[in-house]
Every structure is written in structure tokens, then in C-alpha cells.
Scaffold this motif. Sequence first.
Motif, short mmCIF file in Angstrom:
data_model
loop_
_atom_site.label_atom_id
_atom_site.label_comp_id
_atom_site.label_asym_id
_atom_site.label_seq_id
_atom_site.Cartn_x
_atom_site.Cartn_y
_atom_site.Cartn_z
N GLN A 164 98.90 34.96 44.96
CA GLN A 164 100.22 35.70 45.81
C GLN A 164 100.10 37.13 45.87
O GLN A 164 100.73 37.60 46.80
CB GLN A 164 101.40 35.52 44.75
N ASP A 165 99.09 37.89 45.30
CA ASP A 165 98.94 39.21 45.65
C ASP A 165 97.93 39.74 46.52
O ASP A 165 97.88 40.70 47.20
CB ASP A 165 98.97 40.05 44.26
N GLN A 168 93.42 38.83 33.97
CA GLN A 168 94.71 38.11 34.03
C GLN A 168 95.73 38.96 34.43
O GLN A 168 96.95 38.84 34.95
CB GLN A 168 95.11 37.92 32.71
N HIS A 169 95.26 39.94 35.18
CA HIS A 169 96.16 41.13 35.85
C HIS A 169 97.07 40.38 36.92
O HIS A 169 96.30 39.93 37.83
CB HIS A 169 95.69 42.25 36.20
N PRO A 170 98.29 40.67 37.14
CA PRO A 170 99.05 39.76 38.28
C PRO A 170 98.39 40.42 39.67
O PRO A 170 98.58 39.69 40.52
CB PRO A 170 100.56 40.25 37.99
N ARG A 220 95.75 40.22 40.39
CA ARG A 220 94.52 39.25 40.92
C ARG A 220 95.11 38.06 41.26
O ARG A 220 94.26 37.03 41.65
CB ARG A 220 93.69 39.18 39.74
N ASP A 221 96.41 37.72 41.04
CA ASP A 221 96.93 36.29 41.52
C ASP A 221 96.79 36.15 42.90
O ASP A 221 96.91 37.06 43.63
CB ASP A 221 98.37 36.34 41.30
#
Length: 513
Positions: A275-276, A268-270, A272-273
Motif C-alpha cells: 500500500q505504501d 515488517q515495517h509498514p 515496505r507494504d
Amino acid sequence: MPSAAPTGDLASQVLQALDKSSPLLSAEAFPAAGFTELKAALDRLASRDMVKYEQLERDEAVLEPEGEQIAANGSHEARVFEALRQAVEGLTVQELEKAIGDKNVVKIGQGKAFKEKWIAKTKDGKFQATADAIKDTTQEQMRTIQKTRAYPDAKVLNDLRKRKLVRIQKIYTFKVQKGDKFALEIPEEATDLTFDMIATGAWKTATFKPYNFKALGADQRPGALHPLNKVRAELRQIFFEMGFEEMPTDKCVESGFWNFDTLFVPQQHPARDLQDTFYISDPKLADPPRAEDENDKKDYKKYWENVKAVHQNGKYGSIGYRYPWSGDETLKLVLRTHTTAVSAAMLYKLAHKKGPDGRPPPARYFSIDRVFRNESVDATHLAEFHQVEGVIADYNLTLGGLMEFMEIFFGKMGLTDLKFKPAYNPYTEPSMEIFAYHKGLKKLVEIGNSGMFRPEMLESMGFPPDMRVYGWGLSLERPTMIKYGISNIRELLGHKVDLNFVQSSAAVRLDKA
Ligand code: PHE
């Protein structure tokens, strides 16, 4: 011999003219030839010893426009006299001006004609000639100069120059004579000694073109190393001299497993989104882990299960993140977001090596390569940049040792008095940001990120619990921009880079401020 006009280029014209009379003066033989062309032709012949020449300089008298006019029409005073001689009754000034058609000629001419006593004034104020004929010396002088470009009496010549009828100009001429190898034909000159010349013996009689050691050579535009490559070369040198081995970073696509999961980055780490991180669309997924890889004989399935256990429930003393870990998520292919993905794979391999004592041997690895992040591009961010990364694996390492090592490593780049600030990375604990005082910018700048890899990450790979691993990373762009004084990263990387900047940028010495 038929006396045909010389033909061919200037050099062969010179040879033909010399054949008839040697020595010769170029100003006489080739009055129309330009100085530079003539000198080039003579140099060409002189380099082959076909002619000898010396350059002469002499003064030449040339008529000014007024002198030309006098040569053609006579001096002012002579023209005044001539007009009056024809008018027996004499003329008034106005009539004289009308007859000559030039007020200026009358004004200057009548004064001089009076002085010469060629004319006189009548009782009713008219001008009248006093002789039948006069001698126009000035016109004669002009004509002599016109013809001979000189005048025998230097005093007179100087006088004429002062009166602005004549000017003196420098004339360069070449005195040319036959040289030792004079011939009418310029021999063909060989520039190379060829196989044929040796085989036929033609080399014995061939004339070889002499080397021109003064030639500057063509302007070269050689290839140039990009500034990033120059700094990279220096950093590699630092790593090599400290006993590091370079990691294979030649593939930019990684599975989420190696880029994130092995590094204990929760799913769930951002980071891994979408957007990144750039996800690969074709193919989307990596192969599932192999129970035994036929190449390196490792059971990746077992490691995969271990990583799952650490994330989901906790293991090796860690309580884990306690979330349902998805195997599919790990298979997603990404453009690597950090070179730590490669470090993880290298550490996993190291964990399976056996040193003399049957345990993994200490190791030092580094890499400098490209990483990708889905960033909006601005003066300090690009969607791709380069990371410099090092890992050190050894037994019983401590945080103090990491700090000491950082002092030594960055010291080799000329960065001293480091400051460490606690930070957070999912894969290291403790983690520290590293700062150094920048003398140019007169402030502390962040120069890197570091930490000790987490035990649950290392032990799940198979490392014994007393083996510890330092890791640190920095961008290659940061020191490069500081060294080259660049403030906008787009001047360094991408389509806006000025190739002249790349060509002319100096090699750097990181240890020199
Ligand atoms: N991967 C980290 C970064 O992207 C650098 C780092 C590497 C930190 C290894 C700690 C250990 O900034």
C-alpha cells in the motif's frame, strides 16, 4: 506612349501615374484607394527613394440626405411654387399636399415661398403662384457642392451646414512626386548577401533591402523552466557554495536492500507494504549481491551478510530487531521511496575510500530528485514528488553541530528561528523534525526531517566508529508552493498544470521573503 489604365499593384500604379504627371494628388489620381493601402504603397516606394510624398489635409463639403434630395428635386419652396404654377386656379392646402405628395415639403416650402413672394393667397383662401419662373438658388448651391465638393462663399456654406443640408469632412490626400531613384519597375531587393552574388559580382549592382530596426519581430513562445526547476537551481547553488557534491540519482529503481535494509528499516515495517511502496513487476528481483563487483571491486556479499546480522541478531553494540531476515525480500525491486537509498549507496562507497590518514575522508553530499510513494492523490499529496537531501560525514560530529548546520542551511533559504522536535526514523538516532515560522502563513510549518545515522548502519558499511554522519531531507514541492503561492500540488505537478503558469512564473530568490 499608349495611355492604358495603370495596372499592377498600387505601388506600380503610382509609378505609372507619376511617369505621366509629377507631382500628383492621390485623391485625384486614386480616388478609390484606401488611406492605409495607399500609405503602405507610398512608404514602400519612399523607402527606396523612388518617390517623395507629403500628407495633406483639406476640408470637403458633402451633401446630407436632404441636400441630395434638393439637388435632385429642387428646394421645398421651389416645389411648392412649381405645383402652384401648373394649377392656374390655385390650390387649397390639401390639394397642394396631394400634388406634391409630402406634407413636410408643403409645410416648410409654402412659408419660404411666401417670404420670397413667389406665391400669394387668393380671396377664397387658396394658394396661387405670382410669377412665371423663379430661380431656385438652394438647388443650384446643392448642385455646385455635389460637383465640386466645395462652395466659394464660406458664409453661405456655413449657413447650409447649420441647415443640415451639408456637412464638412476632412480629406486626407498625398502629394506625391518622383524621387531620386524613380523608375517604372520596383527593383528586386536582396535580403541576403549570397555566395553566388559574391562569386558573380552581382552584389555590386544589387539593391539590398534596408534593415527595419523598428520591426517588433515575431512573438516568441520560448521554453520555460518549471518552477520546481527554478527552486531546484537555487537549492543546488546553496549546496555547492557550502561545499557539497551532487549524488547520482539518475535511476529511480532500487532494490529493497538499498532502499530499506541498509537503512535499518525492518522487513515488517509498514513502509515496505504494497500500500505504501510501488514494487516493480518485471523484472521483480535484483541480482543477488556479488562477492566481488568487477567494476568497483567491493565485496557486496560481505556487506549483505553484515546487514543481515545487524537486523537479525544485532551487531556493533545494537541488539538488532531479532527477526528472521529474508534475503529474497531485499532483492525485490521498488521505485525508490526516498533519495536516502542513494545516500546509503554513496556512504557505503565513502566507507571504502582512503584519505591521507588511511581512513575515510570527510564528505558532503546532496541530491534533489524524484521519489515515489503509493499515496492516494489529494491537494497536498501526489504519488511522486521531489526530495532535497543532504548528508555530511565527518569525525566526532555532535547533535549540536547538526542543529547549528540546519540554522545556517535553512537561513540561506530565508528561514530562521528554527524549532526542533524529537522524531523517529529507523536509520537515524536521534532524529528531529525541523520547523520554521512562516511569516506569510503566520504559523510554524514543518520544513524538514533530520538526524544522525545509526552507528549499526554506518559501522556495518565499514566506517570507523568515530565517524558520524548527519542526514536531512525536505520536499522540493513545499518551498516551491510557498514561494509561488500555490495551495494545490496538482497545479504544480502532473497533467493539470497550466502551461501559462509555467511560462510566466518568475525566477525566485529563496533568501528574499
Ligand atoms: N529520508 C527522509 C524522509 O524521507 C529524510 C531524511 C534523510 C531524514 C536523511 C534523515 C536523514 O523524510
